[in-house]
Design an enzyme around this catalytic site. Structure first.
Site, PDB file in Angstrom:
ATOM      1  N   HIS A 228      -2.806   7.300   6.980  1.00  0.00           N
ATOM      2  CA  HIS A 228      -1.802   8.175   6.346  1.00  0.00           C
ATOM      3  C   HIS A 228      -2.441   9.464   5.823  1.00  0.00           C
ATOM      4  O   HIS A 228      -1.851  10.538   5.912  1.00  0.00           O
ATOM      5  CB  HIS A 228      -1.146   7.476   5.144  1.00  0.00           C
ATOM      6  CG  HIS A 228       0.085   6.690   5.471  1.00  0.00           C
ATOM      7  ND1 HIS A 228       1.212   7.256   6.038  1.00  0.00           N
ATOM      8  CD2 HIS A 228       0.392   5.387   5.274  1.00  0.00           C
ATOM      9  CE1 HIS A 228       2.140   6.316   6.185  1.00  0.00           C
ATOM     10  NE2 HIS A 228       1.669   5.177   5.735  1.00  0.00           N
TER      11      HIS A 228
ATOM     12  N   LEU B  23       6.481   1.761   4.643  1.00  0.00           N
ATOM     13  CA  LEU B  23       7.597   2.146   3.762  1.00  0.00           C
ATOM     14  C   LEU B  23       8.275   3.423   4.246  1.00  0.00           C
ATOM     15  O   LEU B  23       9.442   3.659   3.936  1.00  0.00           O
ATOM     16  CB  LEU B  23       7.093   2.351   2.325  1.00  0.00           C
ATOM     17  CG  LEU B  23       6.536   1.104   1.619  1.00  0.00           C
ATOM     18  CD1 LEU B  23       5.982   1.480   0.253  1.00  0.00           C
ATOM     19  CD2 LEU B  23       7.603   0.031   1.486  1.00  0.00           C
TER      20      LEU B  23
ATOM     21  N   HIS C 131      -4.479   1.262   7.581  1.00  0.00           N
ATOM     22  CA  HIS C 131      -3.139   1.863   7.598  1.00  0.00           C
ATOM     23  C   HIS C 131      -3.052   3.027   6.591  1.00  0.00           C
ATOM     24  O   HIS C 131      -2.584   4.118   6.932  1.00  0.00           O
ATOM     25  CB  HIS C 131      -2.103   0.778   7.278  1.00  0.00           C
ATOM     26  CG  HIS C 131      -0.689   1.246   7.241  1.00  0.00           C
ATOM     27  ND1 HIS C 131       0.257   0.852   8.170  1.00  0.00           N
ATOM     28  CD2 HIS C 131      -0.032   2.069   6.390  1.00  0.00           C
ATOM     29  CE1 HIS C 131       1.420   1.427   7.885  1.00  0.00           C
ATOM     30  NE2 HIS C 131       1.271   2.158   6.795  1.00  0.00           N
ATOM     31  N   GLU C 132      -3.523   2.786   5.359  1.00  0.00           N
ATOM     32  CA  GLU C 132      -3.395   3.821   4.317  1.00  0.00           C
ATOM     33  C   GLU C 132      -4.314   5.012   4.570  1.00  0.00           C
ATOM     34  O   GLU C 132      -3.935   6.161   4.332  1.00  0.00           O
ATOM     35  CB  GLU C 132      -3.656   3.235   2.918  1.00  0.00           C
ATOM     36  CG  GLU C 132      -2.715   2.113   2.504  1.00  0.00           C
ATOM     37  CD  GLU C 132      -1.232   2.412   2.720  1.00  0.00           C
ATOM     38  OE1 GLU C 132      -0.818   3.579   2.609  1.00  0.00           O
ATOM     39  OE2 GLU C 132      -0.485   1.465   3.021  1.00  0.00           O
TER      40      GLU C 132
ATOM     41  N   GLY D 163       0.838  -1.197   0.000  1.00  0.00           N
ATOM     42  CA  GLY D 163       0.000   0.000   0.000  1.00  0.00           C
ATOM     43  C   GLY D 163       0.866   1.237   0.000  1.00  0.00           C
ATOM     44  O   GLY D 163       2.012   1.196   0.462  1.00  0.00           O
TER      45      GLY D 163
HETATM   46 NI    NI Z   1       2.583   3.328   5.708  1.00  0.00          NI
END
Ligand code: NI
Length: 171
Positions: A139, A94, A135-136, A46
């Site tokens: 963000h 990441l 999670h995304e 992702g």
């Molecule tokens: Ni992330």
């Protein structure tokens, strides 16, 4: 085009991203394509636009990491409609490479989002996909997964990252 991934301590990661208002434009299609390319280059499942330094509400997900094209998902202006159950599992990002922590998330999640044409759709996922949704979308609200772990563990990660940054090993 493959963008470099923005890392922890860049303020763009902790800012509320802006909603997308124009759809089906060449710029939007190019951005989506670049996000997939950048995500695959970094071997992620992702990626949210702030992670390539673009503070906009777009995320791409592919739990098959490029193996099955039908699993490619684009979420624009997404919202979590509901989550059900709980799953506890290791999570990484990441933008915080080299670290993983146990994070509890909803086992199933339903999202509502727009596609590249601006059409709204709803989709449910479970396990890894549900985790990726949560999670995304975090963000896009300026929230990293380390917000979901203990302050002690979070501070330890931040200290280690500061050390790496001082040594010039966090770029
Ligand atoms: Ni992330």
């Amino acid at each position: 085009m493959v963008y470099p991934i923005v890392k922890l301590f860049d303020p763009v990661l902790e800012r509320e991203a802006e909603a997308i208002e124009e759809f089906d434009t060449p710029e939007l299609h190019k951005l989506i394509e670049d996000m997939f390319e950048s995500m695959y280059a970094a071997k992620g499942v992702g990626l949210a636009a702030p992670q390539i330094g673009i503070s906009k509400k777009i995320a791409v997900i592919d739990c098959s990491v490029g193996e099955r094209p039908e699993e490619k998902l684009v979420l624009i202006n997404p919202k979590i409609v509901k989550t059900e159950g709980k799953q506890k599992g290791e999570e990484g990002c990441l933008s915080i490479p080299g670290f993983r922590e146990l994070v509890t998330r909803g086992k199933r999640a339903t999202v509502k989002a727009q596609n590249a044409k601006g059409e709204w759709f709803e989709m449910a996922g479970e396990d890894l996909l549900a985790r990726a949704f949560q999670h995304e979308i975090d963000h896009l609200h300026g929230k990293l997964y380390i917000k979901h772990i203990s302050a002690l563990k979070r501070d330890l990660i931040k200290r280690k990252v500061r050390k790496l940054a001082k040594a010039g090993e966090w770029t």
